[in-house]
Structures are given as C-alpha cells and as structure tokens.
Scaffold this active site. Structure first.
Site, short mmCIF file in Angstrom:
data_model
loop_
_atom_site.label_atom_id
_atom_site.label_comp_id
_atom_site.label_asym_id
_atom_site.label_seq_id
_atom_site.Cartn_x
_atom_site.Cartn_y
_atom_site.Cartn_z
N CYS A 239 0.90 -1.23 -0.10
CA CYS A 239 -0.09 0.03 -0.21
C CYS A 239 0.89 1.29 -0.02
CB CYS A 239 -0.95 0.17 1.21
SG CYS A 239 -0.22 0.20 2.82
N HIS A 277 -2.76 11.13 15.71
CA HIS A 277 -3.43 10.05 14.65
C HIS A 277 -2.14 9.46 14.20
CE1 HIS A 277 -5.13 9.32 10.76
NE2 HIS A 277 -4.25 9.59 10.26
N HIS A 280 -4.98 4.11 9.80
CA HIS A 280 -6.49 3.55 9.85
C HIS A 280 -6.10 1.96 9.94
CE1 HIS A 280 -7.24 7.40 8.01
NE2 HIS A 280 -8.59 7.29 8.62
N ASP A 284 -8.57 -6.20 5.42
CA ASP A 284 -7.89 -7.03 4.31
C ASP A 284 -6.30 -7.37 4.41
OD1 ASP A 284 -6.66 -4.59 4.26
OD2 ASP A 284 -7.47 -3.91 2.25
N ARG A 293 -5.06 -5.10 9.05
CA ARG A 293 -4.11 -4.44 8.36
C ARG A 293 -3.90 -2.93 9.05
NH1 ARG A 293 -3.59 -0.49 3.97
NH2 ARG A 293 -5.73 -1.40 3.11
N CYS A 295 -2.58 0.06 8.92
CA CYS A 295 -1.92 1.10 7.96
C CYS A 295 -1.65 2.32 8.55
CB CYS A 295 -3.09 1.36 6.65
SG CYS A 295 -1.97 2.29 5.30
#
Length: 322
Positions: A239, A277, A280, A284, A293, A295
């Site tokens: 990704c 932050h 997310h 998947d 996952r 990310c």
C-alpha cells in the site's frame, strides 16, 4: 477570580494572554497544572475601565484577555505560551473561531518589570512556530499597558454556565493537563510530523521513512516514545505505508469512526495516551496473521532497532522479537 491553589503565591508570576473569547481561554488555562488563578478582562484599552459593550463596539481597541497567575516551579512560562499557541489559530487576524472583531485578536503581553524575562520567551516560541509553518503568526507581542477586570458575570463564566458558548472545544479543555506533559515534544515535530499527528494528514505513499523497513526492532509513538508495534508484526502490504497485523497491546490505541471520505467509512487509529493520529485499520490483512492491516504513517512513529532497545529502555520487549 478563579483560585486553584495559593501555596506558591509568594513565588508566583503573572502574564496576560489574549486568544479570542476570554470565557473559553480562561477555562482552558484553569486546567493547566501550575496555574494558580485566572481573571478575565480587557487589555490594551484606550479608555479606562471599559464596559463589555464598549469593548464590543470597537471604540476602545481593547482585547479580551486572561490574566494568569502561575507557579513557575510547576509550569514554565514557555509551557504556558506553547499551550496557548496550541489551542488558538495564531495566524488569524482579529478572529478566533466564529468570533470576529478587533477585541478577539491574539496577543502575548508581559507584565510590568518582566520584559527581560517574558518577551524573549514569547518571541522565541513564535519564531519556532514561523519556522515550522513557513508563515508569520498574527500574535501581538507587547508590554501590558493596562488590564481592566471584566464584569463579575464574565469571571469563571464556563464554570458557572457549563453549556455556554466556547470557541475552544470541551475535549481540548479536558485534555490540557495531559497535553501539557507532551507539548514541548509536539512543538519540536517537523511540519510533516505535526500535520500528520495533530491534523490527521496523510504522508506520501512509498516515500516515507518506514514503508520498506523490515529490520528487527520496535516502533514507538513519535511524541511519547510509548511502544506501539513490533517488527515481527510488520508486513509488506504493497500500500505504500508501514503495515502491521496487530498492535503491541490492545490498550495502546483507540479507534474512531472516520467519514472524511464520502462513501468510504474508515476506522481511524490514535494512540491512547497522546491521542496522535497514526492512520487507519482495515480488515484486508493476511488471514494467517488475523486478517487486520494497521496502515500507519511513518511520521507518527519512531523506529528503535533491536541493537538499541536496551539502551533506550525497551529491553523488556526483546524476547518478543525472537
């Protein structure tokens, strides 16, 4: 006047901060550990003892402000200034939140006899802010010419009227003591780190620090240094951002609904302590690793290689990497 504690009153200092509607600013500052008392009023007025109505008319050129008495052994002036700049829009001219007018301008005003001590602190913090953001703040830095206490009903307004208007969010008011612990480190973040961790921005895919890092070690909160992920749980998701199958412990992060992309609801991940932050989480991920996952943004993390973990205080996690 709100009085939090007077134990250190004999060694206390005062300063005056203007940051929009004084109701919210006073309530926010009351939550700072080391603030002894607060008083709302009108600073830099060209008319003695102005009324609220006169200030709102603009004829006095006064700014709504808060006089803060604090114990420098518990909270430094620099920390107060950083917390102040952190909660306002320091680039807004004659406005904070929905409040517009000259009386809502932002300013840092040193008390009589404190120029040599307070002015350098004010200017240094603003210089650092300008360097990080690449633009000049609109915060006035001046000697305090006058400060007239506001009417009695304005004092401690949000304590007396919890549902009253406030341009500073209740969440920030309630979190200021925790924010105080980390504000210096937050202030030292790069612009990208600040935008990602504080404003939930997203760094560039494939062009970040840890996307292709698979060395043994631990990933920690870039602000607090608290452990978040182990290298053994990192995988190449393709990704463009660091991906992990799980956190080091379920309680180190919190989940939040994110609807910023229309039609694509997501689950945002923040750290439980600093609430920065991270990124997310998606469902998947590799099935053999649990199907998740995480990310994450590299800008929110700091990687500590296995060889440095003992020296940096993460030795207890070494066995988890075997």
């Amino acid at each position: 006047m709100n009085t939090v504690s007077m134990n250190a009153a004999s060694q206390s200092q005062k300063t005056v901060l203007a940051g929009g509607c004084f109701w919210g600013m006073e309530r926010y500052l009351q939550g700072v550990d080391g603030v002894l008392s607060t008083k709302v009023g009108y600073a830099q007025s060209n008319k003695p003892n102005p009324s609220y109505e006169e200030v709102c008319s603009g004829e006095t050129d006064a700014a709504e402000a808060v006089e803060v008495e604090f114990d420098p052994d518990r909270v430094t002036l620099r920390t107060l200034v950083l917390l102040f700049l952190d909660v306002i829009d320091p680039f807004a001219v004659n406005q904070q939140g929905n409040d517009v007018g000259r009386q809502y301008r932002s300013g840092l005003f040193w008390s009589e006899g404190q120029e040599g001590e307070q002015e350098p602190v004010f200017r240094q913090a603003l210089h650092e802010l300008e360097k990080r953001e690449g633009r000049s703040p609109a915060v006035e830095v001046e000697a305090l010419r006058n400060f007239y206490p506001a009417e009695g009903y304005h004092q401690d307004y949000l304590n007396k009227n919890p549902g009253g208007y406030c341009h500073i969010s209740i969440a920030k008011i309630h979190n200021v003591a925790n924010r105080q612990r980390y504000i210096e480190r937050i202030w030292q973040l790069s612009r990208e780190q600040y935008e990602v961790t504080q404003h939930a921005a997203t760094e560039m895919p494939f062009n970040n620090a840890y996307d292709n890092t698979f060395e043994a070690g631990i990933y920690v909160d870039v602000v607090s240094g608290k452990p978040l992920f182990l290298s053994t749980d990192k995988f190449d998701s393709g990704c463009g951002w660091p991906a992990f199958s799980k956190t080091i412990s379920p309680d180190v992060v919190t989940e939040h609904s994110d609807h910023t992309i229309p039609g694509r609801p997501r689950t945002e991940i923040r750290t439980a302590d600093t609430q920065i932050h991270l990124g997310h989480v998606f469902d998947d991920g590799p099935a053999e690793r649990g199907g998740l996952r995480y990310c994450m943004n590299s800008a929110s993390l700091r990687f500590v290689p296995k060889s440095a973990m003992v020296e940096e205080g993460y030795g207890e996690y070494l066995s988890a990497l075997d």
